[in-house]
Design a protein around this motif. Structure first.
Motif, PDB file in Angstrom:
ATOM      1  N   SER A 216      23.957  57.337  89.425  1.00 40.70           N
ATOM      2  CA  SER A 216      24.836  58.478  89.148  1.00 40.70           C
ATOM      3  C   SER A 216      24.483  59.658  90.049  1.00 40.70           C
ATOM      4  O   SER A 216      25.307  60.517  90.321  1.00 40.70           O
ATOM      5  CB  SER A 216      24.716  58.911  87.682  1.00 40.70           C
ATOM      6  N   GLY A 217      23.224  59.690  90.509  1.00 47.55           N
ATOM      7  CA  GLY A 217      22.746  60.787  91.333  1.00 47.55           C
ATOM      8  C   GLY A 217      22.111  61.895  90.512  1.00 47.55           C
ATOM      9  O   GLY A 217      21.555  62.841  91.059  1.00 47.55           O
ATOM     10  N   SER A 218      22.161  61.769  89.186  1.00 50.69           N
ATOM     11  CA  SER A 218      21.675  62.874  88.353  1.00 50.69           C
ATOM     12  C   SER A 218      20.158  63.054  88.439  1.00 50.69           C
ATOM     13  O   SER A 218      19.673  64.178  88.454  1.00 50.69           O
ATOM     14  CB  SER A 218      22.148  62.735  86.901  1.00 50.69           C
ATOM     15  N   THR A 219      19.407  61.960  88.552  1.00 50.56           N
ATOM     16  CA  THR A 219      17.943  62.079  88.625  1.00 50.56           C
ATOM     17  C   THR A 219      17.526  62.803  89.913  1.00 50.56           C
ATOM     18  O   THR A 219      16.828  63.820  89.876  1.00 50.56           O
ATOM     19  CB  THR A 219      17.276  60.679  88.598  1.00 50.56           C
ATOM     20  N   LEU A 220      17.990  62.285  91.047  1.00 47.26           N
ATOM     21  CA  LEU A 220      17.618  62.886  92.325  1.00 47.26           C
ATOM     22  C   LEU A 220      18.222  64.289  92.476  1.00 47.26           C
ATOM     23  O   LEU A 220      17.560  65.196  92.981  1.00 47.26           O
ATOM     24  CB  LEU A 220      18.062  61.972  93.471  1.00 47.26           C
ATOM     25  N   GLY A 221      19.441  64.456  92.021  1.00 47.65           N
ATOM     26  CA  GLY A 221      20.096  65.772  92.078  1.00 47.65           C
ATOM     27  C   GLY A 221      19.296  66.814  91.317  1.00 47.65           C
ATOM     28  O   GLY A 221      19.057  67.924  91.802  1.00 47.65           O
ATOM     29  N   TRP A 222      18.842  66.431  90.154  1.00 49.61           N
ATOM     30  CA  TRP A 222      18.040  67.330  89.320  1.00 49.61           C
ATOM     31  C   TRP A 222      16.731  67.672  90.031  1.00 49.61           C
ATOM     32  O   TRP A 222      16.317  68.831  90.100  1.00 49.61           O
ATOM     33  CB  TRP A 222      17.749  66.666  87.958  1.00 49.61           C
ATOM     34  N   TYR A 223      16.076  66.669  90.613  1.00 49.90           N
ATOM     35  CA  TYR A 223      14.782  66.888  91.246  1.00 49.90           C
ATOM     36  C   TYR A 223      14.911  67.743  92.507  1.00 49.90           C
ATOM     37  O   TYR A 223      14.061  68.608  92.767  1.00 49.90           O
ATOM     38  CB  TYR A 223      14.098  65.549  91.546  1.00 49.90           C
TER      39      TYR A 223
ATOM     40  N   MET B 151      16.224  53.860  77.112  1.00 52.46           N
ATOM     41  CA  MET B 151      15.824  52.636  77.832  1.00 52.46           C
ATOM     42  C   MET B 151      17.066  51.844  78.200  1.00 52.46           C
ATOM     43  O   MET B 151      17.090  50.634  78.144  1.00 52.46           O
ATOM     44  CB  MET B 151      14.941  51.784  76.907  1.00 52.46           C
ATOM     45  N   LYS B 152      18.134  52.548  78.570  1.00 47.67           N
ATOM     46  CA  LYS B 152      19.398  51.857  78.812  1.00 47.67           C
ATOM     47  C   LYS B 152      19.557  51.541  80.297  1.00 47.67           C
ATOM     48  O   LYS B 152      18.727  51.880  81.114  1.00 47.67           O
ATOM     49  CB  LYS B 152      20.561  52.731  78.330  1.00 47.67           C
ATOM     50  N   THR B 153      20.649  50.902  80.633  1.00 48.54           N
ATOM     51  CA  THR B 153      20.929  50.620  82.041  1.00 48.54           C
ATOM     52  C   THR B 153      21.717  51.767  82.672  1.00 48.54           C
ATOM     53  O   THR B 153      22.182  51.672  83.790  1.00 48.54           O
ATOM     54  CB  THR B 153      21.704  49.287  82.201  1.00 48.54           C
ATOM     55  N   GLU B 154      21.861  52.852  81.959  1.00 47.54           N
ATOM     56  CA  GLU B 154      22.531  54.041  82.483  1.00 47.54           C
ATOM     57  C   GLU B 154      21.656  55.258  82.190  1.00 47.54           C
ATOM     58  O   GLU B 154      21.041  55.330  81.132  1.00 47.54           O
ATOM     59  CB  GLU B 154      23.856  54.269  81.750  1.00 47.54           C
ATOM     60  N   THR B 155      21.630  56.210  83.099  1.00 53.90           N
ATOM     61  CA  THR B 155      20.825  57.405  82.864  1.00 53.90           C
ATOM     62  C   THR B 155      21.579  58.333  81.920  1.00 53.90           C
ATOM     63  O   THR B 155      22.794  58.457  82.013  1.00 53.90           O
ATOM     64  CB  THR B 155      20.564  58.169  84.179  1.00 53.90           C
ATOM     65  N   SER B 156      20.822  58.989  81.039  1.00 53.54           N
ATOM     66  CA  SER B 156      21.483  59.869  80.078  1.00 53.54           C
ATOM     67  C   SER B 156      21.805  61.234  80.687  1.00 53.54           C
ATOM     68  O   SER B 156      22.615  61.980  80.161  1.00 53.54           O
ATOM     69  CB  SER B 156      20.591  60.059  78.852  1.00 53.54           C
ATOM     70  N   GLY B 157      21.140  61.561  81.822  1.00 55.37           N
ATOM     71  CA  GLY B 157      21.426  62.848  82.451  1.00 55.37           C
ATOM     72  C   GLY B 157      20.407  63.913  82.085  1.00 55.37           C
ATOM     73  O   GLY B 157      20.270  64.904  82.787  1.00 55.37           O
ATOM     74  N   GLU B 158      19.665  63.702  80.997  1.00 55.26           N
ATOM     75  CA  GLU B 158      18.654  64.669  80.581  1.00 55.26           C
ATOM     76  C   GLU B 158      17.322  64.241  81.191  1.00 55.26           C
ATOM     77  O   GLU B 158      16.782  63.195  80.845  1.00 55.26           O
ATOM     78  CB  GLU B 158      18.505  64.614  79.058  1.00 55.26           C
ATOM     79  N   ILE B 159      16.802  65.049  82.121  1.00 59.16           N
ATOM     80  CA  ILE B 159      15.638  64.603  82.879  1.00 59.16           C
ATOM     81  C   ILE B 159      14.452  65.544  82.665  1.00 59.16           C
ATOM     82  O   ILE B 159      14.627  66.746  82.502  1.00 59.16           O
ATOM     83  CB  ILE B 159      16.011  64.498  84.374  1.00 59.16           C
TER      84      ILE B 159
ATOM     85  N   VAL C  54       5.763  61.622  91.724  1.00 57.55           N
ATOM     86  CA  VAL C  54       6.271  62.361  90.580  1.00 57.55           C
ATOM     87  C   VAL C  54       6.899  61.334  89.648  1.00 57.55           C
ATOM     88  O   VAL C  54       7.453  60.329  90.118  1.00 57.55           O
ATOM     89  CB  VAL C  54       7.288  63.450  91.026  1.00 57.55           C
ATOM     90  N   ARG C  55       6.736  61.554  88.366  1.00 52.28           N
ATOM     91  CA  ARG C  55       7.377  60.637  87.424  1.00 52.28           C
ATOM     92  C   ARG C  55       8.457  61.406  86.701  1.00 52.28           C
ATOM     93  O   ARG C  55       8.185  62.403  86.035  1.00 52.28           O
ATOM     94  CB  ARG C  55       6.330  60.097  86.440  1.00 52.28           C
ATOM     95  N   LEU C  56       9.671  60.971  86.873  1.00 52.45           N
ATOM     96  CA  LEU C  56      10.797  61.608  86.214  1.00 52.45           C
ATOM     97  C   LEU C  56      11.296  60.661  85.142  1.00 52.45           C
ATOM     98  O   LEU C  56      11.478  59.480  85.402  1.00 52.45           O
ATOM     99  CB  LEU C  56      11.926  61.865  87.218  1.00 52.45           C
ATOM    100  N   ALA C  57      11.499  61.172  83.976  1.00 56.97           N
ATOM    101  CA  ALA C  57      11.983  60.311  82.903  1.00 56.97           C
ATOM    102  C   ALA C  57      13.323  60.818  82.414  1.00 56.97           C
ATOM    103  O   ALA C  57      13.533  62.016  82.268  1.00 56.97           O
ATOM    104  CB  ALA C  57      10.978  60.291  81.757  1.00 56.97           C
ATOM    105  N   SER C  58      14.242  59.875  82.236  1.00 55.34           N
ATOM    106  CA  SER C  58      15.469  60.236  81.542  1.00 55.34           C
ATOM    107  C   SER C  58      15.339  59.559  80.192  1.00 55.34           C
ATOM    108  O   SER C  58      14.786  58.477  80.081  1.00 55.34           O
ATOM    109  CB  SER C  58      16.696  59.762  82.297  1.00 55.34           C
ATOM    110  N   TYR C  59      15.810  60.221  79.181  1.00 56.27           N
ATOM    111  CA  TYR C  59      15.598  59.695  77.842  1.00 56.27           C
ATOM    112  C   TYR C  59      16.331  58.380  77.658  1.00 56.27           C
ATOM    113  O   TYR C  59      17.406  58.176  78.189  1.00 56.27           O
ATOM    114  CB  TYR C  59      16.052  60.727  76.807  1.00 56.27           C
TER     115      TYR C  59
END
Ligand code: IMP
Ligand code: MG
Length: 176
Positions: free
Chosen positions: A103-110, A71-79, A64-69
């Motif tokens: 942050s856990g937001s990517t995996l948490g969201w998925y 290109m930073k070194t921190e996730t924006s939280g919007e996945i 699965v490809r998950l993208a957060s908006y």
């Protein structure tokens, strides 16, 4: 782009040893099951390739490809999902393989998203647990390495799409 050095943090030999240990645990915990392994692209593909070669039960693999908006070194939280798995997840024993949980937001969201499809079980496996900036609590069943800080590249991990091909894991040290 700001100049930086790469400092070795985890050698290819250490990675190999640790992947071996984690695979042994998965083989014990999930013996007799058919595992549906879902790798989160792009970062986890190299880890997935090494891990599944050591699994002894029948394994199906998808990505699965998950993208957060951004290109930073921190996730924006919007996945959002840009490439989904192709098989159905209902009733399956799923093992999610992620590169880094920060942050856990990517995996948490998925994980939340997957629940809708009613898998029989879901386990999570991370190459690196970067615990310092955790804001979303996610349960990690298998972790190869833990680190507090530092932006890491290599062994599938990138900085602006660079260094994924390195066999070891390096920390990016920015120069003034
Ligand atoms: P989270 O949503 O903050 O947990 O971020 C997870 C994603 O951010 C990971 O899947 C990585 O793709 C990326 N990421 C976080 N930290 C690093 C790092 O140190 N190096 C490379 N990618 C990272
Ligand atoms: Mg990732």
């Amino acid at each position: 782009m700001q100049e930086y050095d790469l400092v070795l943090r985890i050698s290819p030999q250490e990675i190999e040893q640790r992947v071996d240990q984690i695979a042994t645990r998965i083989n014990q915990d999930s013996a007799g099951k058919n595992l549906f392994v879902i790798g989160i692209l792009k970062g986890s593909w190299m880890f997935c390739a090494d891990l599944i070669r050591r699994l002894q039960m029948p394994v199906e693999i998808d990505f699965v490809r998950l993208a957060s908006y951004g290109m930073k070194t921190e996730t924006s939280g919007e996945i959002h999902i840009t490439k989904d798995v192709e098989a159905s997840i209902g009733g399956r024993d799923v093992l999610i393989v992620e590169d880094i949980v920060d942050s856990g937001s990517t995996l948490g969201w998925y994980l939340e998203y997957l629940r809708k499809f009613r898998p029989a079980s879901v386990k999570t496996c991370a190459l690196i647990d970067k615990c310092e900036r955790r804001t979303v609590e996610v349960s990690l069943d298998y972790v190869c390495f833990r680190t507090e800080t530092g932006f890491l590249v290599g062994y599938g991990l990138d900085y602006a799409e660079r260094h994924r091909n390195l066999p070891g894991i390096y920390e990016v040290r920015f120069l003034r």
